[in-house]
Design an enzyme around this catalytic site. Structure first.
Site, mmCIF file in Angstrom:
data_model
loop_
_atom_site.group_PDB
_atom_site.id
_atom_site.type_symbol
_atom_site.label_atom_id
_atom_site.label_comp_id
_atom_site.label_asym_id
_atom_site.label_seq_id
_atom_site.Cartn_x
_atom_site.Cartn_y
_atom_site.Cartn_z
ATOM 1 N N LYS A 265 -1.353 16.105 -5.467
ATOM 2 C CA LYS A 265 -1.356 15.436 -4.154
ATOM 3 C C LYS A 265 0.000 14.775 -3.908
ATOM 4 C CE LYS A 265 -3.337 11.286 -6.290
ATOM 5 N NZ LYS A 265 -4.585 10.523 -6.536
ATOM 6 N N TYR B 211 25.488 -7.626 1.054
ATOM 7 C CA TYR B 211 24.788 -8.367 2.116
ATOM 8 C C TYR B 211 24.401 -9.779 1.678
ATOM 9 C CZ TYR B 211 24.288 -4.299 5.155
ATOM 10 O OH TYR B 211 24.523 -3.232 5.989
HETATM 11 C C1 LIG Z 1 -4.793 10.483 -7.917
HETATM 12 C C2 LIG Z 1 -6.089 10.847 -8.517
HETATM 13 C C3 LIG Z 1 -6.147 11.413 -9.790
HETATM 14 C C4 LIG Z 1 -4.933 11.501 -10.704
HETATM 15 O O1 LIG Z 1 -4.679 10.228 -11.216
HETATM 16 P P1 LIG Z 1 -3.529 9.945 -12.298
HETATM 17 O O2 LIG Z 1 -3.744 8.537 -12.658
HETATM 18 O O3 LIG Z 1 -2.248 10.186 -11.608
HETATM 19 O O4 LIG Z 1 -3.748 10.884 -13.419
HETATM 20 C C5 LIG Z 1 -7.363 11.871 -10.260
HETATM 21 N N1 LIG Z 1 -8.476 11.738 -9.498
HETATM 22 C C6 LIG Z 1 -8.468 11.166 -8.280
HETATM 23 C C7 LIG Z 1 -9.728 11.044 -7.520
HETATM 24 C C8 LIG Z 1 -7.278 10.683 -7.760
HETATM 25 O O5 LIG Z 1 -7.275 10.095 -6.561
#
Ligand SMILES: *Cc1c(COP(=O)(O)O)cnc(C)c1O
Length: 383
Positions: free
Chosen positions: A51, A272
């Site tokens: 994702k 800055y």
């Molecule tokens: C993002 C996510 C994962 C992966 O999690 P990590 O901690 O990056 O391994 C797995 N399951 C769900 C439902 C997620 O939202």
């Protein structure tokens, strides 16, 4: 990569010469991390969470690297991510949409063969309606809320659909899943409570493979593995066992180019707000990396050059950071040289520490102005 005169690194279109900063993504390391997780999981299937463009690293390239290691189960958050990935990976791999489908997008998801995660009775009803409309059975995933209160069917809703003979009409449940809230804290009592809740909830649902563990969940031991694990961040080299040595191989390297160097007089304001003042005989280097590239403005830290730590001087700007290079010999660092911001001397987790956040956010914030270099891209899968 030679640290000196990066502009001379051969690139066919002179892109490295034009780049302000180089982001190197080691796909060989992603594959090695997949193999390490699979070794821990034994007979349990290891999926891959890609994702958010594989946490900012490039979903198509990462997924193809994982595919080359035998990964067949890919998880994205949004249907649009799933549609893109389907076009990249072809018809074979299973692609799961974790957030479920926004109402009205069901037809596109089934046309692309995506598996929606059904998080609510409404999402289940919409998927049933889609199956009815198409006149064929559709595969779907049920997510139950075992104690995170984020996504999935509440225990009362599980009860409700378990007692409804029509709940799954036209829908084949191919996976039952849930997600851990505290997996990165192995001693947290919520882990075992969630595991028990998950067992109880899935016993009420149609028999299907189960998925529970994220990256840190893989390190909680066999009872947390079930049938398909869903690691994300560990594949990308972030430590899934905070407080312990990182069992994963680093994947990301970020080098920024020096724009110019200067010597400044005692007491002169730097950057800055003149948030820093020069000391006597101070030398500075300004590099092409800033908060617009995902380096958090509050992440005042250091960069590295040939083993020397170069602290930030003053505030992080949008497109640049000023480094104190007084520790280096004069002319040791010149315009065009590359300075390490993430790499062997400074991990993603170290940078997260500077920013007061987690490695996940450092990766997903990485900007799109970098020249990206993919190492060990499998030639057969390139494209
Ligand atoms: C993002 C996510 C994962 C992966 O999690 P990590 O901690 O990056 O391994 C797995 N399951 C769900 C439902 C997620 O939202």
């Amino acid at each position: 990569m030679p640290e000196r005169h990066s502009a001379a690194i051969a690139s066919p279109d002179n892109a490295y010469a034009r780049a302000g900063a180089l982001l190197t993504i080691d796909l060989g390391a992603v594959r090695e991390n997949y193999r390490r997780l699979r070794k821990i999981l034994g007979a349990v299937d290891c999926g891959g969470v890609v994702k958010a463009d594989a946490y900012g690293l490039g979903a198509a390239k990462v997924a193809k690297a994982l595919q080359a290691e035998g990964c067949t189960n890919f998880f994205v958050a949004h249907i649009n991510e799933g549609l893109k990935l389907r076009a990249e990976l072809g018809a074979d791999p299973a692609i799961y949409v974790l957030n479920g489908l926004p109402p009205g997008s069901e037809g596109e998801a089934s046309a692309a063969g995506l598996f929606p995660v059904l998080n609510s009775t409404e999402q289940l009803a919409a998927w049933r309606a889609n199956a009815r409309k198409l006149g064929r059975r559709l595969a779907g995933v049920l997510q139950v809320d075992s104690g995170m209160s984020r996504m999935g069917l509440a225990p009362s809703e599980v009860e409700q659909i378990a007692n409804d003979p029509d709940a799954f009409e036209g829908v084949d449940i191919v996976l039952v899943m849930s997600h851990l809230a505290c997996a990165d804290e192995p001693e947290h009592p919520a882990n075992e409570l969630q595991r028990q809740s998950f067992e109880q909830l899935r016993a009420k649902l149609p028999a299907a493979p189960a998925s529970f563990a994220n990256s840190s969940g893989v390190f909680l031991g066999k009872p947390f593995h079930f049938d398909i694990a869903r690691p994300g961040v560990a594949l990308y080299g972030v430590n899934p066992t905070p407080g312990k040595p990182n069992p994963m191989q680093p994947v990301v390297r970020l080098d920024a180019k020096v724009v110019q160097t200067r010597e400044v007089g005692d007491g002169v304001g730097i950057g800055y707000g003149h948030a820093a003042r020069a000391r006597l005989n101070m030398r500075l280097a300004t590099v092409s990396l800033g908060y617009a590239d995902g380096w958090h403005r509050n992440a005042s830290g250091a960069a590295w050059f040939k083993g020397a730590r170069l602290p930030f001087a003053g505030r992080v700007s949008m497109d640049s950071i000023i480094l104190d290079i007084s520790a280096l010999e004069p002319d040791a660092l010149v315009a065009g040289d590359l300075v390490e911001f993430i790499g062997p001397n400074q991990s993603v987790d170290d940078v997260a520490g500077y920013a007061g956040t987690i490695g996940y956010e450092i990766l997903t914030d990485l900007g799109d102005r970098f020249e990206r270099i993919y190492k060990d891209e499998c030639p057969a899968l390139r494209g």
